[in-house]
Design an enzyme around this catalytic site. Sequence first.
Site, PDB file in Angstrom:
ATOM      1  N   TYR A   1      22.622 -65.857 -17.611  1.00 27.06           N
ATOM      2  CA  TYR A   1      22.089 -67.182 -17.316  1.00 27.06           C
ATOM      3  C   TYR A   1      23.006 -68.323 -17.741  1.00 27.06           C
ATOM      4  CZ  TYR A   1      17.677 -64.864 -16.223  1.00 27.06           C
ATOM      5  OH  TYR A   1      16.708 -64.062 -15.659  1.00 27.06           O
TER       6      TYR A   1
ATOM      7  N   GLU B   1      24.388 -74.364 -17.806  1.00 29.81           N
ATOM      8  CA  GLU B   1      24.023 -74.073 -19.193  1.00 29.81           C
ATOM      9  C   GLU B   1      23.019 -75.143 -19.601  1.00 29.81           C
ATOM     10  OE1 GLU B   1      24.853 -76.100 -21.912  1.00 29.81           O
ATOM     11  OE2 GLU B   1      26.913 -76.806 -21.682  1.00 29.81           O
TER      12      GLU B   1
ATOM     13  N   GLU C   1      15.117 -72.098 -10.203  1.00 28.70           N
ATOM     14  CA  GLU C   1      13.816 -72.767 -10.206  1.00 28.70           C
ATOM     15  C   GLU C   1      13.923 -74.246 -10.555  1.00 28.70           C
ATOM     16  OE1 GLU C   1      10.563 -70.816 -12.025  1.00 28.70           O
ATOM     17  OE2 GLU C   1      11.254 -68.802 -11.510  1.00 28.70           O
TER      18      GLU C   1
ATOM     19  N   ASP D   1       7.949 -68.546  -7.025  1.00 26.65           N
ATOM     20  CA  ASP D   1       7.064 -68.199  -5.909  1.00 26.65           C
ATOM     21  C   ASP D   1       5.880 -69.168  -5.894  1.00 26.65           C
ATOM     22  OD1 ASP D   1       6.048 -66.714  -3.755  1.00 26.65           O
ATOM     23  OD2 ASP D   1       4.838 -65.475  -5.096  1.00 26.65           O
TER      24      ASP D   1
ATOM     25  N   ARG E   1       7.313 -72.559  -1.037  1.00 24.61           N
ATOM     26  CA  ARG E   1       8.196 -71.404  -0.862  1.00 24.61           C
ATOM     27  C   ARG E   1       8.780 -71.297   0.543  1.00 24.61           C
ATOM     28  NH1 ARG E   1       3.492 -67.158  -2.374  1.00 24.61           N
ATOM     29  NH2 ARG E   1       2.102 -67.446  -0.590  1.00 24.61           N
TER      30      ARG E   1
ATOM     31  N   GLU F   1      14.376 -62.024 -10.443  1.00 25.27           N
ATOM     32  CA  GLU F   1      13.626 -61.628 -11.633  1.00 25.27           C
ATOM     33  C   GLU F   1      12.359 -60.943 -11.162  1.00 25.27           C
ATOM     34  OE1 GLU F   1      14.573 -65.491 -14.564  1.00 25.27           O
ATOM     35  OE2 GLU F   1      12.505 -64.940 -14.068  1.00 25.27           O
TER      36      GLU F   1
ATOM     37  N   TYR G   1      13.408 -58.344 -15.368  1.00 27.72           N
ATOM     38  CA  TYR G   1      13.410 -59.259 -16.499  1.00 27.72           C
ATOM     39  C   TYR G   1      12.703 -58.559 -17.665  1.00 27.72           C
ATOM     40  CZ  TYR G   1      13.193 -63.424 -19.280  1.00 27.72           C
ATOM     41  OH  TYR G   1      13.370 -64.330 -20.305  1.00 27.72           O
TER      42      TYR G   1
END
Length: 525
Positions: free
Chosen positions: A91, A119, A160, A201, A206, A261, A296
Amino acid sequence: MQFSKTALFSASLLLGQAAADLPPIVMKGSKFFYENGTQFFMKGIAYQQDSAAAGASTGSSKYSDPLANSAACRRDVPLLKQLRTNTIRTYAIDPTKNHDDCMKLLEDAGIYVISDLSEPNLSVNRDDPKWDVELLKRYTDVVDALSGYSNVIGFFAGNEVTNNASNTDASAYVKAAVRDTKNHIKATSKRWLGVGYAANDDADIRENIAHYFNCGNQSEAIDYWGYNIYEWCGKNTFKGSGYDKQVEFFKTYSVPVFFAEYGCNLPNGAAGRIWEETTALYSDDMTGVINGGIVYMFHQEENDYGLVEVKGDTASKLKDFDTLSTRMASISPSSTSSDAYKPTNTPAECPKVGSKWAVTGDVLPPTPDSNLCDCMYKSLACAPSDDLEAEDFGKIFNYVCDQTPQACDGINGNTTSGVYGIFSMCKDRQKLGYILNEYYNLQNQASTACDFKGQAKVKAASADDGCQASLAQASKAATQTQGGSETSKNVAVPIPMKSLFTIGDLAIGAYVVVAMSVGAGMVLL
């Protein structure tokens, strides 16, 4: 434990690859392939401590680069192999650190990497979105740090960032990041490296967001779509979980789709996960459309999604580790060869602006240009005082943009109308200088108009002829192309006044109040 012939064949393939660089993964249509034409399904694990699930913030601006910790990689890579992992997702990596040891350990284990570009302190912020020179440098530095390793598949330009209908405007800035990162890869790398987006989601957005990142000029669109999806919890079915609807929706998508994920920990926590969704994910119900997924996560954290608990230098397998390992040993996804696969899907149409979507589809924010921003700042007659701290910027922005909104046109962006100021991509101090200079000129350069209780000062312009030419060229180019991207149609362009920098000739209709205080809003990984 008995292994299927397919599993043994796959293992032998990976052992054969260990003696040399892993063959790069390539994209064709909506699928991934090894260079030899064998289809590639992602069997992934999210591998980074202190990274929150589903795009949530950990509440910390600090991060630890998992690819720069050789000791941890030596400890963990054998465990990743036991899970039959062929991909990890990180990530946040530190582009200033050396990653050779970890990348070699992963390569020898047949494991690829897909990494987010941001980051915690440098990402597109959904509450105050922008795409500027500092973010571009961060993203391209990460590309440069990892692109030389053959076992890097690509990157995520956002995770996201837009997570509901109230912040869809942020997607325009993430797509600009996609465009500019892809251009950097094209200019600096000899092989394909993908740039994608990882979405949540959310039922309200979406469809629009998936279409938006896929639509338009494909040099600006994503190379793949990652879904963070936690809909299959405990015992369920292909239809009961809604996985059937995901397959139906994405069956016409023109680029690869995978779960970025997955691994719901309800109702019995991580220890109770039975991984029925893993079996479904690699079944014939899904493999024609979905290219695998990323569990995840590897490390056990407070959020209770872990497969492994790390204490000091020791890593212990948790209950769901063995359950997942058994599931992964049993899967054998049906595949096709690159030669036999003939893509027919085409890019989506861009979504219309409406109550649940605030981004026009045919225009993006301008590409950050640090030289142009530097030239602009050198040319100012009124600028911030040298000792003005960043936390004090906001008050001046608020005052100037409230009293004289047109002074802020050159730094504003409006995703609904598709109007972006030429200098909207500059650093915060440079943008502050721009509006101070505009305000000063609009007040006929009155001595009191460049003071702000000592927070601004009159100065001599220092731009040389080269800078003047660059600024004139940028203004001309903006007028001719009418946008910051190949498909852009609108931009706030300076018009002649007393100084070189003046107001835009296209009013946005609302100014952007720029939040400058450190930590303002949620910064997303």
